[in-house]
Design a protein around this motif. Structure first.
Motif, short mmCIF file in Angstrom:
data_model
loop_
_atom_site.label_atom_id
_atom_site.label_comp_id
_atom_site.label_asym_id
_atom_site.label_seq_id
_atom_site.Cartn_x
_atom_site.Cartn_y
_atom_site.Cartn_z
N ASP A 20 4.26 42.11 -6.73
CA ASP A 20 3.40 41.14 -6.09
C ASP A 20 3.35 39.91 -7.00
OD1 ASP A 20 1.58 39.71 -4.65
OD2 ASP A 20 -0.08 41.14 -4.87
N SER A 21 4.34 39.05 -6.83
CA SER A 21 4.50 37.89 -7.69
C SER A 21 3.78 36.65 -7.17
CB SER A 21 5.99 37.57 -7.85
OG SER A 21 6.61 37.47 -6.59
N ALA A 22 3.16 36.74 -6.00
CA ALA A 22 2.49 35.58 -5.42
C ALA A 22 1.48 34.94 -6.37
CB ALA A 22 1.84 35.97 -4.10
N PRO A 23 0.68 35.70 -7.12
CA PRO A 23 -0.28 35.04 -8.02
C PRO A 23 0.40 34.16 -9.06
CG PRO A 23 -0.93 37.32 -7.65
CD PRO A 23 0.44 37.17 -7.05
N ASP A 24 1.56 34.55 -9.58
CA ASP A 24 2.31 33.69 -10.50
C ASP A 24 2.69 32.38 -9.83
OD1 ASP A 24 2.30 35.45 -12.63
OD2 ASP A 24 4.40 36.04 -12.45
N PHE A 25 3.14 32.47 -8.59
CA PHE A 25 3.60 31.28 -7.89
C PHE A 25 2.45 30.35 -7.51
CE2 PHE A 25 7.26 34.16 -6.81
CZ PHE A 25 8.20 33.47 -7.56
N VAL A 41 -3.51 24.76 -3.75
CA VAL A 41 -3.10 25.63 -2.66
C VAL A 41 -3.69 27.00 -2.93
CG1 VAL A 41 -0.94 26.38 -3.76
CG2 VAL A 41 -1.11 26.37 -1.27
N THR A 42 -4.02 27.74 -1.87
CA THR A 42 -4.62 29.06 -2.04
C THR A 42 -3.57 30.16 -1.97
OG1 THR A 42 -5.00 29.42 0.33
CG2 THR A 42 -6.70 28.22 -0.90
N LEU A 43 -3.93 31.31 -2.46
CA LEU A 43 -3.06 32.47 -2.39
C LEU A 43 -2.71 32.79 -0.94
CD1 LEU A 43 -1.63 34.87 -3.81
CD2 LEU A 43 -3.79 36.13 -3.61
N ILE A 80 8.11 25.71 -14.82
CA ILE A 80 6.72 26.14 -15.00
C ILE A 80 6.60 27.63 -14.76
CG2 ILE A 80 4.38 25.92 -14.09
CD1 ILE A 80 5.06 22.99 -13.44
N TYR A 81 7.25 28.10 -13.70
CA TYR A 81 7.20 29.53 -13.38
C TYR A 81 7.79 30.37 -14.51
CZ TYR A 81 8.42 33.95 -11.11
OH TYR A 81 8.58 35.27 -10.82
N GLU A 82 8.91 29.95 -15.07
CA GLU A 82 9.54 30.69 -16.16
C GLU A 82 8.59 30.84 -17.34
OE1 GLU A 82 13.51 30.57 -19.06
OE2 GLU A 82 13.11 28.93 -17.65
N ALA A 83 7.82 29.81 -17.63
CA ALA A 83 6.92 29.83 -18.79
C ALA A 83 5.76 30.80 -18.61
CB ALA A 83 6.38 28.43 -19.05
N LEU A 84 5.40 31.10 -17.38
CA LEU A 84 4.25 32.00 -17.16
C LEU A 84 4.61 33.28 -16.45
CD1 LEU A 84 3.39 31.78 -13.90
CD2 LEU A 84 2.51 29.58 -14.64
N ILE A 85 5.88 33.50 -16.19
CA ILE A 85 6.33 34.61 -15.36
C ILE A 85 5.71 35.94 -15.80
CG2 ILE A 85 8.42 35.09 -16.70
CD1 ILE A 85 9.86 35.56 -14.00
N GLY A 86 5.16 36.66 -14.85
CA GLY A 86 4.60 37.97 -15.10
C GLY A 86 3.17 37.98 -15.59
N GLN A 87 2.60 36.83 -15.90
CA GLN A 87 1.24 36.80 -16.45
C GLN A 87 0.18 37.18 -15.42
OE1 GLN A 87 0.18 33.29 -18.69
NE2 GLN A 87 2.22 33.12 -19.60
N TYR A 88 0.46 36.88 -14.16
CA TYR A 88 -0.51 37.14 -13.10
C TYR A 88 0.01 38.13 -12.07
CZ TYR A 88 -2.25 32.86 -15.23
OH TYR A 88 -2.68 31.93 -16.14
N ALA A 89 1.31 38.36 -12.05
CA ALA A 89 1.92 39.28 -11.09
C ALA A 89 1.61 40.74 -11.44
CB ALA A 89 3.43 39.08 -11.07
N THR A 90 1.62 41.59 -10.44
CA THR A 90 1.41 43.02 -10.64
C THR A 90 2.33 43.79 -9.70
OG1 THR A 90 -0.36 43.09 -8.99
CG2 THR A 90 -1.01 42.75 -11.29
N LEU A 91 2.62 45.03 -10.05
CA LEU A 91 3.33 45.89 -9.11
C LEU A 91 2.42 46.20 -7.94
CD1 LEU A 91 5.08 48.54 -11.40
CD2 LEU A 91 6.10 46.53 -10.33
N PHE A 92 3.00 46.31 -6.76
CA PHE A 92 2.22 46.78 -5.63
C PHE A 92 1.77 48.22 -5.90
CE2 PHE A 92 4.65 43.39 -3.53
CZ PHE A 92 3.63 42.74 -2.86
N ASP A 93 0.57 48.54 -5.45
CA ASP A 93 0.00 49.86 -5.67
C ASP A 93 0.92 50.93 -5.08
OD1 ASP A 93 -2.00 51.74 -6.42
OD2 ASP A 93 -2.71 51.79 -4.35
N GLY A 94 1.28 51.90 -5.90
CA GLY A 94 2.13 53.00 -5.45
C GLY A 94 3.59 52.84 -5.80
N GLN A 126 8.99 43.34 -19.23
CA GLN A 126 7.55 43.35 -19.03
C GLN A 126 7.09 44.65 -18.38
OE1 GLN A 126 6.28 39.88 -16.87
NE2 GLN A 126 7.21 38.45 -18.30
N LEU A 127 7.97 45.23 -17.56
CA LEU A 127 7.63 46.44 -16.82
C LEU A 127 8.26 47.69 -17.43
CD1 LEU A 127 8.14 44.94 -13.25
CD2 LEU A 127 5.97 45.38 -14.41
N GLY A 128 8.99 47.52 -18.52
CA GLY A 128 9.67 48.66 -19.14
C GLY A 128 10.83 49.16 -18.31
#
Length: 229
Positions: A20-25, A41-43, A80-94, A126-128
């Motif tokens: 779920d990378s939308a928060p990064d974007f 812009v909103t999520l 900009i995205y490269e500099a923050l990549i993964g800081q706000y993104a998470t795996l989808f649950d499951g 970041q995710l191993g």
């Protein structure tokens, strides 16, 4: 055909399918907007465009800008995205449990994404996933990208598995088109990013899943051919 067991190999789309990378974007787009004295812009606004790539997201963030002017913003967006990549993104649950289930069954898995390869590769540590992900094909790895079948075909070759023995999992119609053209069974997932009115039931996927938890069970996966390449 095999059924009722996990596929020998599974290839995944990345954004909207595993991650779920939308928060990064959203943060990326808003930093650009703030720098220009414009409103954020909103999520909810940006999320449906994520699977369509940077240009589609910039269209949402800068709707009144001319296409050529907006397209010129892509390098800034990616920087900009490269500099923050993964800081706000998470795996989808499951998703993590799904990957573990595949690994426990002896299945190989990899990623075929339209995201530039250099950005996708930043996600793996970041995710191993450096040792777990058997193959990674980005949108710029080859001469073609999805919906062309070449990325899926090459990914299957690199893991020494016939395309018909792999399953491709994605949240966008381009994913299903590419899989069908490659002769690869497909799963359309409903937890990702879709514009309003986009109907996955028309994509002709072999299976449709609402939640990653469904794919914890081997019976949820479409049947495949034997694994020899």
């Amino acid at each position: 055909m095999s059924a009722g067991r996990f596929p020998a190999a599974v290839l995944f789309d990345l954004d909207g399918t595993l991650l779920d990378s939308a928060p990064d974007f959203v943060v990326t787009a808003n930093r650009m907007l703030q720098a220009r004295g414009m409103g954020e812009v909103t999520l909810e606004q940006l999320r449906p465009a994520v699977s369509k790539g940077a240009r589609a997201m910039l269209t949402v963030a800068f709707p009144h800008m001319a296409d050529a002017e907006r397209h010129a913003l892509v390098p800034e967006f990616l920087e900009i995205y490269e500099a923050l990549i993964g800081q706000y993104a998470t795996l989808f649950d499951g998703v993590e449990t799904m990957l573990q289930a595949l690994e426990n069954a002896g299945s190989t898995w990899g990623i075929v994404t339209n995201k530039p390869e250099y950005l996708a590769r930043l996600i793996l540590p970041q995710l191993g996933w450096e040792q777990r992900c058997a193959v990674l094909i980005g949108g710029d790895t080859l001469a073609e990208r999805k919906p062309h079948p070449l990325p899926l075909e090459v990914a299957a070759q690199r893991i020494n598995t016939a395309a018909s023995a792999c399953v491709y999992v994605g949240d966008d119609e381009r994913d299903i088109i590419a899989a069908r053209a490659a002769g690869m069974p497909s799963v359309a997932v409903l937890w990702g990013y879709r514009p309003e009115g986009d109907d996955p039931s028309t994509w002709q996927a072999d299976s449709i899943c609402e939640l990653p938890q469904e794919l914890w069970q081997p019976a949820a996966w479409p049947a495949t051919q034997p694994a020899s390449a």
